[in-house]
Motif scaffolding. Structure first.
Motif, PDB file in Angstrom:
ATOM      1  N   ARG A  25      30.004 -12.735  32.170  1.00 38.31           N
ATOM      2  CA  ARG A  25      31.116 -13.599  32.570  1.00 38.31           C
ATOM      3  C   ARG A  25      31.987 -12.911  33.627  1.00 38.31           C
ATOM      4  N   VAL A 195      38.796 -14.754  23.427  1.00 36.72           N
ATOM      5  CA  VAL A 195      37.746 -14.080  24.189  1.00 36.72           C
ATOM      6  C   VAL A 195      37.856 -12.589  23.898  1.00 36.72           C
ATOM      7  N   SER A 204      33.098 -15.184  26.051  1.00 35.99           N
ATOM      8  CA  SER A 204      33.944 -16.382  26.040  1.00 35.99           C
ATOM      9  C   SER A 204      33.169 -17.648  25.710  1.00 35.99           C
ATOM     10  N   ARG A 207      35.013 -19.998  23.331  1.00 34.25           N
ATOM     11  CA  ARG A 207      36.171 -20.575  24.007  1.00 34.25           C
ATOM     12  C   ARG A 207      35.731 -21.681  24.957  1.00 34.25           C
TER      13      ARG A 207
END
Length: 301
Positions: A25, A195, A204, A207
């Protein structure tokens, strides 16, 4: 080298989406701290002045212009609320808050019309309800999130934003209709999953999944006017919150960094709206939480 760093910084500001989100990410991580590239520009400018490099100083005009375009407006004071304005407060009060009564008094003392809270644990909930009752006679609580209002509430119901893999009691979203003097508003209160930073980067996925579910609920909302208040565990620049930021508008003025309370670096506590304008958002003084409260002025359109 200085000029190259300046051009790279400008590119990151202007085209953050060009940075891939995998592995780890990485793109979302950049999105989260994008405003802080302003500090990189300051450091590069100091370095260029020490080196007396005219080329580097000229190159630094690129990231400076990009940052100004993106964030300079957040430094300006917002316009005063008009006759159709509301003041709202959003706060993750922390499930370990040692002084819920003091926190409730501090929030009510700012005089908002709506107060949204997250991490309401059973032991503290009666304290918040009792302390806020005089000024906020209408409230709705679902699981660990709640909404207190000066105006009548109807249609309160939980929101299903539980991502896969979470078992046991887990209710962190609600929707209610606020009957303001200027018409009905659908108020959403949400607390998205946290996260985590680790060796593999930013974790994440839960989320992001929860944000997608909340986004679909917002898309199905029949009332034109919507206000979302919540600990979204992400900034408005974070591409993981695109299901929300593509449907709602954020604040036009104010950085309001809210987390962590001891050294606020990011705003993960958000106020967003549809058919309404979030004119300004600001952080409030610390309470017993690890988040700072944020207050926003909202104009209903």
């Amino acid at each position: 080298m200085l000029a190259g760093c300046a051009v790279l910084t400008a590119g990151l500001l202007a085209f953050p989406g060009a940075v891939p989100d995998s592995p780890g990410r990485l793109g979302s991580l950049l999105d989260t701290f994008l405003p802080w590239l302003g500090l990189v520009i300051v450091l590069l400018t100091g370095w260029a002045l020490l080196r007396r490099s005219a080329v580097a100083l000229l190159a630094l005009l690129l990231p400076a212009a990009a940052w100004t375009q993106l964030y300079a407006g957040s430094l300006l004071p917002g316009a005063a609320s008009g006759p159709r304005g509301l003041v709202v407060v959003q706060h993750n009060v922390s499930d370990e808050n040692p002084d819920p009564a003091g926190t409730a008094r501090a929030l009510a003392g700012t005089g908002p019309d709506l107060i949204a809270l997250q991490e309401l644990v059973p032991a503290a909930l009666p304290v918040y309800a009792r302390t806020l009752a005089a000024d906020y006679p209408y409230h709705a609580v679902r699981g660990t999130v709640g909404l207190w209002s000066r105006y009548p509430l109807t249609g309160s119901r939980p929101l299903d934003i539980r991502p896969r893999g979470i078992t046991g009691p887990w209710n962190r979203g609600l929707r209610a209709v606020v009957h303001t003097p200027h018409g009905a508003v659908a108020a959403y209160v949400a607390h998205l999953p946290s996260v985590r930073f680790g060796a593999g980067g930013l974790a994440s996925s839960r989320r992001d999944e929860s944000a997608g579910m909340l986004g679909r609920a917002l898309a199905a909302e029949r009332l034109d006017r919507v206000i979302l208040l919540g600990d979204l565990n992400g900034t408005v620049d974070d591409r993981g919150l695109a299901p929300l930021t593509s449907r709602l508008d954020g604040a036009r003025r104010g950085f309001a960094f809210s987390y962590p309370a001891g050294l606020p670096l990011v705003r993960i506590d958000q106020v967003m709206a549809r058919s309404a304008r979030v004119d300004h958002i600001r952080a409030l003084p610390a309470t017993g939480s690890d988040h700072l409260p944020v207050a926003a002025r909202v104009t209903l359109l």
